[in-house]
Design a protein around this motif. Structure first.
Motif, short mmCIF file in Angstrom:
data_model
loop_
_atom_site.label_atom_id
_atom_site.label_comp_id
_atom_site.label_asym_id
_atom_site.label_seq_id
_atom_site.Cartn_x
_atom_site.Cartn_y
_atom_site.Cartn_z
N ALA A 137 0.83 -1.20 0.00
CA ALA A 137 0.00 0.00 0.00
C ALA A 137 0.86 1.25 0.00
O ALA A 137 1.93 1.29 0.62
N ALA A 138 0.40 2.27 -0.71
CA ALA A 138 1.17 3.51 -0.82
C ALA A 138 1.29 4.17 0.55
O ALA A 138 0.34 4.19 1.32
N PRO A 139 2.45 4.70 0.90
CA PRO A 139 2.61 5.37 2.20
C PRO A 139 1.79 6.64 2.26
O PRO A 139 1.49 7.26 1.24
N ALA A 140 1.43 7.04 3.45
CA ALA A 140 0.64 8.25 3.64
C ALA A 140 1.52 9.48 3.46
O ALA A 140 2.69 9.49 3.85
N GLY A 141 0.91 10.50 2.86
CA GLY A 141 1.62 11.77 2.79
C GLY A 141 1.45 12.56 4.07
O GLY A 141 0.51 12.31 4.83
N ALA A 168 4.53 2.48 15.32
CA ALA A 168 3.34 1.64 15.21
C ALA A 168 2.29 2.27 14.31
O ALA A 168 1.47 1.56 13.71
N LEU A 169 2.29 3.57 14.19
CA LEU A 169 1.33 4.25 13.32
C LEU A 169 1.58 3.91 11.86
O LEU A 169 0.64 3.74 11.08
N LEU A 172 -2.56 2.04 11.72
CA LEU A 172 -3.72 2.80 11.28
C LEU A 172 -3.61 3.25 9.84
O LEU A 172 -4.55 3.10 9.05
N LEU A 173 -2.49 3.83 9.48
CA LEU A 173 -2.37 4.39 8.13
C LEU A 173 -2.48 3.31 7.07
O LEU A 173 -3.13 3.50 6.03
N ALA A 174 -1.86 2.14 7.33
CA ALA A 174 -1.96 1.04 6.38
C ALA A 174 -3.38 0.50 6.29
O ALA A 174 -3.84 0.08 5.22
N CYS A 175 -4.09 0.48 7.42
CA CYS A 175 -5.49 0.02 7.41
C CYS A 175 -6.38 0.95 6.61
O CYS A 175 -7.35 0.51 5.97
N GLY A 203 -8.79 6.99 -1.75
CA GLY A 203 -7.85 7.23 -2.83
C GLY A 203 -6.46 7.53 -2.32
O GLY A 203 -5.46 7.11 -2.90
N ARG A 204 -6.39 8.26 -1.24
CA ARG A 204 -5.10 8.52 -0.60
C ARG A 204 -5.32 8.86 0.86
O ARG A 204 -6.43 9.21 1.28
N VAL A 205 -4.23 8.75 1.63
CA VAL A 205 -4.25 9.02 3.06
C VAL A 205 -3.20 10.08 3.36
O VAL A 205 -2.05 9.97 2.90
N LEU A 206 -3.59 11.10 4.10
CA LEU A 206 -2.67 12.14 4.55
C LEU A 206 -2.60 12.09 6.07
O LEU A 206 -3.59 11.76 6.74
N LEU A 207 -1.45 12.45 6.62
CA LEU A 207 -1.26 12.49 8.07
C LEU A 207 -0.92 13.91 8.50
O LEU A 207 -0.01 14.53 7.94
N ALA A 208 -1.68 14.41 9.47
CA ALA A 208 -1.39 15.72 10.07
C ALA A 208 -1.11 15.51 11.54
O ALA A 208 -1.89 14.85 12.23
N VAL A 209 0.01 16.04 12.02
CA VAL A 209 0.41 15.86 13.42
C VAL A 209 0.38 17.20 14.12
O VAL A 209 0.99 18.17 13.65
N VAL A 210 -0.36 17.25 15.25
CA VAL A 210 -0.36 18.46 16.07
C VAL A 210 0.51 18.18 17.30
O VAL A 210 0.54 17.05 17.80
#
Length: 838
Positions: free
Chosen positions: A263-267, A407-408, A414-417, A423-430
């Motif tokens: 699976a494509a990695p999350a941006g 683990a994320l 989570l991101l892989a799930c 279509g795509r997954v993005l990750l935002a970290v606060v």
């Protein structure tokens, strides 16, 4: 996007999302709200979960937890409730503080604080933070994870006298809120509390309990909700719900499998989160923080829009457990910007719920992934509901930096799930907010509200007791390694001299002779059917009058075999899996208060039914009632003080299996018929203020153990007595069973007639007489003239101990045991005769 995806993406389905559960279990929502309030079926759907207390789950459509929803709708629900609170409080609103509950209401509470007009906000948390001293703590009943901490950066936040506004997603029994108010009011009293929830689903009894609680507190307690009503649960719904959960879990295929390794990695999206602004209310969120966040939100929305591109399609902003408010505000800002065709918001959770892919069920799909924030309570599964198959083009996962771990990004994380379902997954970290605590602030100045210690889980077999683990949970601490036994004569002398309490030591366990063991086996064979009938009668009476799903709490240890048998009857005859615990109660010192606290935190006190083996003169019945009354007057939960028993010869209780004084075979022995557990111990050097009472597990007596055999022998007779039980219960339910306390009257008379002048030394009934012969220094036995086989074991024990058996007329009991009055080793009794102990 296939048709099912389109259907799932609708804001409102044509079919109510509680239909599946309602049709199968007969559960229905009954409206009780004011005219103009939202309908309950607009706010709630239904799902099922594996839970021994309550199989159904109310699933909010506007909370933003399990069901993806418009961010504006989620924010408006909480903000609108805050506006109503502001109207209610008037000028008092300026001094109000808002407290939300983890994990589901952290965002809702924050929205209420916004609507209140900039009130300071704090939410409870299950994440301890090194260096931050807790300012409170409490337990949440029925929650998947019960222990809450309060960790404000400013210790004065909860120490004011202005109104405290407590926010939860639903108000079902009120236990959690009452626990919180009780904890905080004891340290920082205030005159006004406001409870806020999306829905108020309390029963009439729960409403009365809140009214009584407020009156006892001497404070005003108001409640505000979007809608109110009750949940109608037909008879047997718990067992039917559990069977459905088991059926669908066996089928598997309810949880969507994690993504393949390819699976494509999350941006990643870089957000300019304002420095010093907390990511939520874990450590407090002030009006100044709110102003700075509002100013920064438009810029962060543009950063999200840039990362989404020109055609982002349908977007889900997915928060993470307690982190609800920050992703909600980001989702709302993105929605307001118009950068996406459609924006939805929801969050992950630690609560396991059954998923069923049906339009009439509230949880259509489930993603399962391991926790990625190094939780204090250890690793475990986490869930995202209604995300898979919902047709989202982009998912923006928002986590705090504490949860941005390996683990994320792991292959099962989570991101892989998420990857196969968008279509795509993005990750935002606060950034996770780290409070600053000045090292020169003394503990006296901080005035912390120390949390009540988190109590351990119940002890269970085979590690503690020979019962099956599901048959009994012991709310005790294991003192097996402590030398507690003392010779019977030494114990009796110390007890009667006032130098010791009977619960501070243990008698040496009686080792039955072969003759006595044979007598026990004969007694069990002869009375098993009578025992089974009494078990069925008392259990059916409890189910009919007290609760359709009672929590059985036996008084260790005479009540424990009875509790196990009642649980077995409910399982065999009704398919119910009733919780059963054993707790300690000590004459003169009451019931274990920490056991009560544990029970109130994990179950509705209204469902708790205390179980004992039999009544003698009713001393324990009175002890329990007095202890529970004192606990409630001190702000504790309200338990029903009525004990239910197998045999009530003293006419001390309303709920019983029989009022005959017959031989209950479990009374013939000690630990070897009670799971190999000793009687309970309460001694200050062993039991601290935060400990359960103690007991020993006599593992070395396993070869002589008959505990399971006793239960199985009686349970084997259930079918043959079922018809008689049904007839007897029908008759009992129509009978006036008001206690007459005739046993107590008889005991007072005997105490005076025999010159004892102490009712505690008079032990009426077969069970109590047996215990006198096994554990105390008996003086004499009074037997009903002509009593038969029920007293064979009593006569044998009396002979072995050199105790006379005196036949008398007019006893309301089969027999009465008299403990040696004014005992000292070598002393004489009231009639001048010494007792020979063999």
């Amino acid at each position: 996007m296939n048709p099912s995806d389109t259907e799932r993406g609708k804001t409102i389905d044509a079919v109510w999302s509680g239909t599946w559960v309602a049709d199968r279990l007969g559960v229905r929502l009954e409206e009780a709200g004011a005219p103009g309030s939202p309908r309950l079926d607009e706010l709630l759907g239904l799902a099922l979960r594996r839970n021994p207390k309550r199989a159904h789950l109310l699933v909010s459509q506007v909370l933003g937890k399990h069901v993806p929803q418009s961010p504006e709708a989620v924010y408006a629900a909480g903000h609108g409730l805050g506006e109503r609170v502001r109207t209610l409080l008037g000028d008092e609103a300026a001094s109000a503080v808002v407290l939300g509950y983890a994990e589901t209401a952290t965002g809702l509470g924050h929205c209420v604080a916004d609507g209140l007009g900039g009130a300071p906000y704090l939410h409870s948390t299950r994440r301890p933070v090194p260096g931050v001293e807790p300012a409170g703590g409490f337990e949440e009943a029925h929650s998947h994870a019960t222990s809450h901490l309060l960790l404000p950066e400013d210790p004065k936040l909860l120490a004011g006298t202005g109104p405290l506004v407590l926010v939860d997603d639903e108000f079902s029994t009120g236990n959690t809120v009452l626990n919180t108010i009780r904890d905080l009011h004891a340290r920082h009293p205030r005159a006004h509390y406001v409870v806020v929830a999306l829905v108020d689903m309390r029963s009439p009894a729960d409403r009365d309990r809140l009214t009584a609680f407020a009156a006892g507190l001497g404070a005003r307690v108001d409640l505000i909700a979007l809608a109110s009503g009750t949940v109608h649960l037909p008879e047997g719904v718990l067992a039917k719900g559990q069977a459905l959960v088991e059926e669908y879990e066996r089928q598997g295929a309810r949880a969507v499998a994690p993504a393949p390794a390819s699976a494509a990695p999350a941006g990643r999206v870089v957000l300019d989160w304002p420095d010093g602004v907390p990511d939520g209310g874990r450590h407090g969120f002030t009006p100044e923080h709110r102003v700075r966040l509002e100013a920064a939100l438009p810029a962060m929305a543009r950063q999200l829009a840039d990362a989404l591109g020109a055609e982002p399609g349908r977007v889900l902003v997915l928060g993470n457990e307690e982190l609800m408010y920050a992703p909600l505000r980001l989702a709302r800002a993105l929605e307001e910007s118009g950068a996406a065709a459609e924006v939805r918001f929801s969050t992950t959770t630690r609560s396991p719920v059954l998923a069923v892919d049906d339009p009439g069920y509230a949880i259509r799909t489930r993603l399962v992934f391991p926790a990625h924030d190094d939780p204090a309570d250890g690793p475990g599964d986490r869930y995202a509901y209604n995300v898979a198959g919902a047709g989202f083009d982009t998912v923006v996962a928002v986590v705090d930096s504490h949860g941005d771990t390996g683990a994320l990004d792991a292959p099962d994380g989570l991101l892989a799930c998420l990857a196969p379902h968008a279509g795509r997954v993005l990750l935002a970290v606060v950034p996770s907010y780290v409070p600053s605590v000045s090292p020169d602030v003394s503990s006296e100045r901080r005035e912390p509200i120390m949390p009540e210690p988190v109590l351990p889980e119940p002890l269970r077999g085979p590690a503690f007791s020979s019962y099956a683990p599901e048959d009994c949970g012991w709310l005790l601490q294991d003192l097996s390694g402590v030398a507690l036994e003392a010779p019977t004569e030494e114990r009796e002398e110390a007890i009667q001299a006032g130098g010791a309490h009977y619960a501070e030591s243990l008698p040496v366990e009686y080792q039955p002779s072969p003759q006595y063991q044979e007598l026990y086996r004969s007694a069990l064979a002869a009375s098993a059917a009578r025992m089974a009938r009494a078990v069925g009668t008392v259990t059916e009476t409890v189910l009919a009058e007290r609760s359709p799903s009672p929590v059985l709490v036996s008084l260790a240890r005479a009540g424990t075999p009875v509790g196990v048998l009642m649980r077995r009857w409910a399982q065999a005859r009704h398919g119910l899996d009733l919780p059963h615990y054993a707790v300690s109660i000590v004459r003169g010192r009451g019931i274990d208060p920490n056991a009560l606290r544990w029970l109130a935190a994990h179950h509705d006190p209204a469902d708790v039914v205390f179980v004992d083996g039999w009544t003698g003169k009713g001393a324990i019945t009175r002890e329990l009632a007095a202890a529970l009354r004192a606990s409630q007057e001190a702000g504790g939960p309200g338990f029903d003080p009525e004990i239910v028993v197998l045999a009530d010869p003293g006419s001390c209780v309303r709920t019983y299996g029989t009022r005959e004084d017959f031989l209950i075979p479990s009374a013939c022995l000690n630990s070897t018929v009670s799971g190999l557990i000793s009687r309970t111990v309460l001694r200050s050097d062993l039991v601290g203020p935060a400990d359960f009472h103690g007991a020993k597990f006599y593992r070395e007596l396993a070869g002589a153990d008959v505990s399971t055999g006793f239960i199985d022998t009686v349970a084997a007779r259930f079918d043959e007595v079922a018809e008689a039980v049904d007839a007897e219960v029908k008759e009992l339910l129509a009978t006036d069973r008001t206690p007459t306390w005739e046993g107590w009257t008889a005991v007072e008379r005997i105490s005076e007639e025999y010159g004892i002048h102490d009712v505690n030394l008079v032990k009426p009934g077969v069970g109590e007489t047996t215990r006198v012969l096994l554990r105390r220094v008996p003086w004499k036995i009074l037997a009903q003239r002509g009593a038969g086989a029920d007293l064979d074991h009593v006569r044998l024990l009396a002979e072995q101990r050199g105790v006379p058996v005196e036949e008398v007329d007019g006893l309301p009991y089969t027999c009465v045991g008299l403990i040696h009055p004014r005992f000292t080793r070598g002393a004489t009794g009231a009639d001048g005769k010494a007792v020979t102990s063999k």
